[in-house]
Motif scaffolding. Structure first.
Motif, short mmCIF file in Angstrom:
data_model
loop_
_atom_site.label_atom_id
_atom_site.label_comp_id
_atom_site.label_asym_id
_atom_site.label_seq_id
_atom_site.Cartn_x
_atom_site.Cartn_y
_atom_site.Cartn_z
N ALA A 478 0.93 -1.31 0.09
CA ALA A 478 0.01 0.04 0.05
C ALA A 478 0.99 1.14 -0.07
CB ALA A 478 -0.87 0.05 1.38
N ALA A 479 0.37 2.39 -0.44
CA ALA A 479 0.95 3.54 -0.55
C ALA A 479 0.05 4.73 -0.22
CB ALA A 479 1.73 3.85 -1.94
N ALA A 480 0.53 5.88 0.41
CA ALA A 480 -0.37 6.97 0.85
C ALA A 480 0.49 8.19 0.93
CB ALA A 480 -1.18 6.39 2.13
N VAL A 481 -0.17 9.32 1.19
CA VAL A 481 0.46 10.63 1.21
C VAL A 481 0.32 11.01 2.70
CG1 VAL A 481 0.96 12.77 0.60
CG2 VAL A 481 0.67 11.20 -1.12
N GLU A 482 1.25 11.32 3.59
CA GLU A 482 0.81 11.59 4.93
C GLU A 482 1.76 12.93 5.15
OE1 GLU A 482 1.63 8.63 7.57
OE2 GLU A 482 0.02 7.19 6.90
N GLY A 483 0.95 14.01 5.03
CA GLY A 483 1.66 15.25 5.17
C GLY A 483 2.81 15.70 4.33
N GLU A 484 4.10 15.66 4.83
CA GLU A 484 5.44 15.82 4.07
C GLU A 484 5.86 14.46 3.48
OE1 GLU A 484 6.08 18.83 3.38
OE2 GLU A 484 4.44 19.71 4.36
N ASP A 485 5.19 13.34 3.97
CA ASP A 485 5.82 12.10 3.39
C ASP A 485 5.07 11.22 2.70
OD1 ASP A 485 7.93 12.81 5.42
OD2 ASP A 485 6.90 11.73 6.89
N VAL A 486 5.71 10.42 1.87
CA VAL A 486 4.77 9.39 0.99
C VAL A 486 5.32 8.32 1.79
CG1 VAL A 486 4.81 8.06 -1.06
CG2 VAL A 486 4.91 10.62 -1.07
N VAL A 487 4.12 7.53 2.19
CA VAL A 487 4.41 6.24 3.06
C VAL A 487 4.04 4.88 2.28
CG1 VAL A 487 4.01 4.98 5.26
CG2 VAL A 487 3.95 7.34 5.00
N LEU A 488 4.91 4.01 2.08
CA LEU A 488 4.98 2.52 1.46
C LEU A 488 4.85 1.62 2.55
CD1 LEU A 488 7.21 3.17 -1.36
CD2 LEU A 488 4.78 3.36 -1.55
N SER A 489 3.99 0.57 2.45
CA SER A 489 3.91 -0.50 3.59
C SER A 489 3.71 -1.74 2.75
CB SER A 489 3.04 0.02 4.58
OG SER A 489 1.56 -0.18 3.95
N VAL A 490 4.61 -2.76 3.35
CA VAL A 490 4.46 -4.16 2.86
C VAL A 490 4.00 -4.87 4.07
CG1 VAL A 490 5.37 -5.99 1.74
CG2 VAL A 490 5.90 -3.68 0.98
N SER A 491 2.62 -5.55 4.15
CA SER A 491 2.34 -6.35 5.11
C SER A 491 2.08 -7.76 4.75
CB SER A 491 0.93 -5.60 5.72
OG SER A 491 1.29 -4.42 6.05
N ASP A 492 2.14 -8.55 5.80
CA ASP A 492 1.84 -9.96 5.57
C ASP A 492 1.03 -10.56 6.86
OD1 ASP A 492 3.77 -11.33 7.50
OD2 ASP A 492 5.16 -10.50 5.95
N ASP A 493 0.58 -11.73 6.79
CA ASP A 493 -0.18 -12.35 8.06
C ASP A 493 0.62 -13.40 8.53
OD1 ASP A 493 -0.62 -14.00 5.91
OD2 ASP A 493 -2.60 -14.27 6.20
N GLY A 494 1.98 -13.63 8.32
CA GLY A 494 2.78 -14.47 8.95
C GLY A 494 3.22 -14.37 10.39
N PRO A 495 4.23 -14.96 10.75
CA PRO A 495 4.62 -15.33 12.08
C PRO A 495 5.51 -13.95 12.40
CG PRO A 495 6.10 -16.84 10.90
CD PRO A 495 4.87 -16.33 10.17
N GLY A 496 6.01 -13.36 11.49
CA GLY A 496 6.87 -12.10 11.76
C GLY A 496 8.29 -12.33 11.62
N VAL A 497 9.09 -11.41 11.40
CA VAL A 497 10.47 -11.58 11.15
C VAL A 497 11.12 -11.57 12.47
CG1 VAL A 497 12.43 -10.54 10.26
CG2 VAL A 497 10.42 -10.01 9.09
N PRO A 498 11.80 -12.67 12.60
CA PRO A 498 12.44 -12.90 13.75
C PRO A 498 13.34 -11.78 14.30
CG PRO A 498 12.84 -14.79 12.34
CD PRO A 498 12.31 -13.82 11.60
N ASP A 499 13.33 -11.81 15.65
CA ASP A 499 13.88 -10.64 16.29
C ASP A 499 15.35 -10.61 16.05
OD1 ASP A 499 11.57 -9.91 17.51
OD2 ASP A 499 11.95 -10.74 19.65
N HIS A 500 16.16 -11.68 16.13
CA HIS A 500 17.59 -11.69 15.73
C HIS A 500 17.84 -11.10 14.06
CE1 HIS A 500 16.85 -15.77 13.60
NE2 HIS A 500 17.83 -15.30 12.86
#
Length: 570
Positions: A478-500
């Protein structure tokens, strides 16, 4: 008279007490540049004022002459002390410590000997007599040429010191302006009084009014050094910084005139050229460089210089030198040694060729043999062959990503405007997977001024990471304009990137015990930094990678709320 004390004597004693107060205020500044000499100046001034105040109350000829001689000694030394202060305060301590300046101390020393022995030879003054003046014990005597010369030399010391301090106003502007003006102007009233007294000018020729005029002198010094903290912000710091900016840095710097002739070289440039600056001044700089030369039009370039049988490569940058009216006077030529950088680039080129050809080609051979073994073996041995196949696939993929990183680093093309939805669509199409869906939610009219190749690398690695590490994933870009920024995001429904994995990226380096499993996230971090973007990961519910680009590098069209979006099955 005030309570029986002549006002002339009272004024001199008041100046002495004010000078004592100034001395007390200077205790905390003893280690600052020039402070020791300034304390010596004020101490001499204090002795002068108190001694002369006592002299005006002493009518005994012998005692009166002794006190007069003491004030003469103060006159002779105060100028030397003040000049030493001015040199140290303005960052010229090397001059004060030089032999010739120490030899200059012979002048007040010789004058002091002549003053002390004057009753014997009478070379400084003659016909000394006590003359009552306005209730005080004045003194009348003829100052001889040698005595006048000694006083003039002392006042010249004061004048030179005053000019040095006032030069601070001209050279360094508002940082020291008010304080330097106060100190520079403070010697003028007492200095003028000394010269008038020595020349016998004025209606009170039997009285030296200098001690009285030390009162405004002390007031100005108190303003500069106590109220305005002049010793806290001294020009010595800036002068040392200016010297260090050229003379003390390891980067060779040459100053040339408009015809390319050497005006100055810093020590690093002398070592680079293997010359002594004093021997090559006014020589053309290009004559010292051998075969290569600095562009004569003032432009930048690259050249090689041999010294001691070794050749070093330098990047040359020239900056015009102009006076206050804008007239160009010459150039500052800075030589940046890029020898090691070029060697690293060549090694990277070799590594890139190795990754491009050898690893990939050998990987194809190994993978083919592993597939053949897997097809002919059964059970546990077939599993071993499949493991080899998977491992070599990962190794080849890592090689491709490393090659991508190398190619992206070498790509120095400028930014351009791209349609963000088209760029994201191309990235997603190139990563089509049978067991995952990627939804693209980007406004159709959103354009981004950026480096498209780097942004594609960033997005493709984020999407690929989600598709590869999440079973049957659902990924949203997804992408959107927020004030002075352009924000891109990539989301998934997995367990998440490991902390290490995230820890390695946040630290920006790998260690022996903490390392990432691949270079995909490294590529993400590096491209985000190169694009001037902020990168954040949220693993509270799946993984969401957010890339925030500055608005000044982005341009968006008219986007309605809930703009166009399209879904792509991958």
């Amino acid at each position: 008279m005030v309570f029986g004390v002549p006002w002339l004597a009272l004024g001199s004693l008041a100046s002495g007490l004010a000078s004592l107060y100034l001395l007390a205020q200077l205790r905390g500044h003893r280690r600052k540049p020039g402070a020791t000499w300034f304390v010596a100046t004020v101490a001499t001034q204090t002795v002068w004022c108190l001694a002369y105040g006592a002299a005006l109350l002493t009518f005994d000829p012998t005692a009166r002459l002794a006190l007069e001689m003491l004030t003469w000694l103060c006159v002779l030394w105060i100028g030397f002390f003040f000049l030493s202060f001015a040199l140290g305060y303005t960052g010229r301590t090397a001059i004060v410590e030089s032999r010739w300046y120490l030899a200059a101390a012979a002048l007040p020393l010789a004058g002091s000997l002549l003053v002390v022995t004057n009753p014997v030879h009478g070379a400084m003054w003659r016909d000394f007599a006590v003359v009552p003046t306005l209730g005080a014990a004045g003194a009348a005597y003829a100052v001889l040429p040698l005595g006048l010369l000694a006083i003039v030399v002392a006042m010249l010391f004061v004048s030179f010191g005053t000019l040095l301090v006032l030069d601070t106003v001209v050279s360094y502007g508002p940082l020291y302006r008010r304080e330097a003006l106060a100190v520079g102007l403070s010697p003028i009233p007492p200095g003028a009084a000394v010269l008038l007294w020595a020349g016998g000018v004025g209606p009170l020729s039997a009285v030296n009014l200098t001690p009285l005029l030390f009162l405004p002198h002390v007031a100005l010094d108190l303003y500069a050094f106590v109220r305005s903290d002049m010793f806290e912000f001294h020009p010595a710091t800036r002068r040392a910084g200016e010297r260090a900016a050229i003379d003390d840095i390891a980067t060779p710097v040459a100053i040339v005139d408009e015809r390319g002739r050497v005006v100055n070289l810093n020590p690093a440039a002398e070592r680079m050229l293997a010359v002594d600056k004093r021997d090559v001044l006014t020589d053309p700089l290009n004559d010292l460089l051998g075969g290569d030369g600095v562009p004569t039009d003032g432009g930048d370039g690259r050249l090689g210089i041999e010294n001691g049988g070794r050749r070093r490569e330098f990047k040359v940058r020239q900056t015009p030198l102009r006076d206050g009216s804008g007239t160009r006077l010459g150039h500052t030529v800075v030589f940046q040694d890029v020898t090691d950088e070029l060697r690293r680039e060549r090694r990277l080129e070799v590594l890139n060729r190795f990754l491009r050809h050898n690893v990939r080609n050998e990987g194809v051979v190994i993978r083919g043999r592993a597939e053949l073994l897997a097809s002919r073996l059964d059970g546990e041995h077939a599993d071993y062959a499949a493991t080899i196949e998977d491992s070599i696939d990962r190794l080849v993929a890592s090689g491709e990503k490393a090659r991508t990183l190398s190619d992206a680093a070498a790509d120095d093309t400028g930014v351009e405007s791209v349609a963000l939805d088209s760029l994201v669509g191309d990235v997603v199409d190139s990563l089509a997977a049978a067991d995952g869906a990627v939804t693209v939610d980007v406004p159709a009219d959103l354009h981004l001024v950026t480096r498209p190749a780097l942004l594609s690398v960033l997005l493709s690695n984020l999407v690929e990471n989600a598709l590869q590490h999440v079973p049957d994933p659902t990924v949203t870009v997804a992408a959107a304009v927020e004030g002075e920024d352009v924000v891109l995001s990539v989301s998934d429904d997995g367990p998440g990137v490991p902390d290490h994995e995230l820890g390695v990226i946040e630290r920006g380096r790998e260690t022996d015990l903490r390392h990432g499993s691949g270079i995909g996230l490294w590529l993400v971090r590096w491209t985000a930094t190169t694009l001037g973007a902020d990168l954040q990961f949220d693993t509270s519910d799946g993984t969401t990678a957010t890339v925030r680009l500055p608005r000044e590098r982005a341009a968006s069209g008219e986007v309605a709320e809930g703009g166009d979006a399209r879904a792509t099955d991958a």
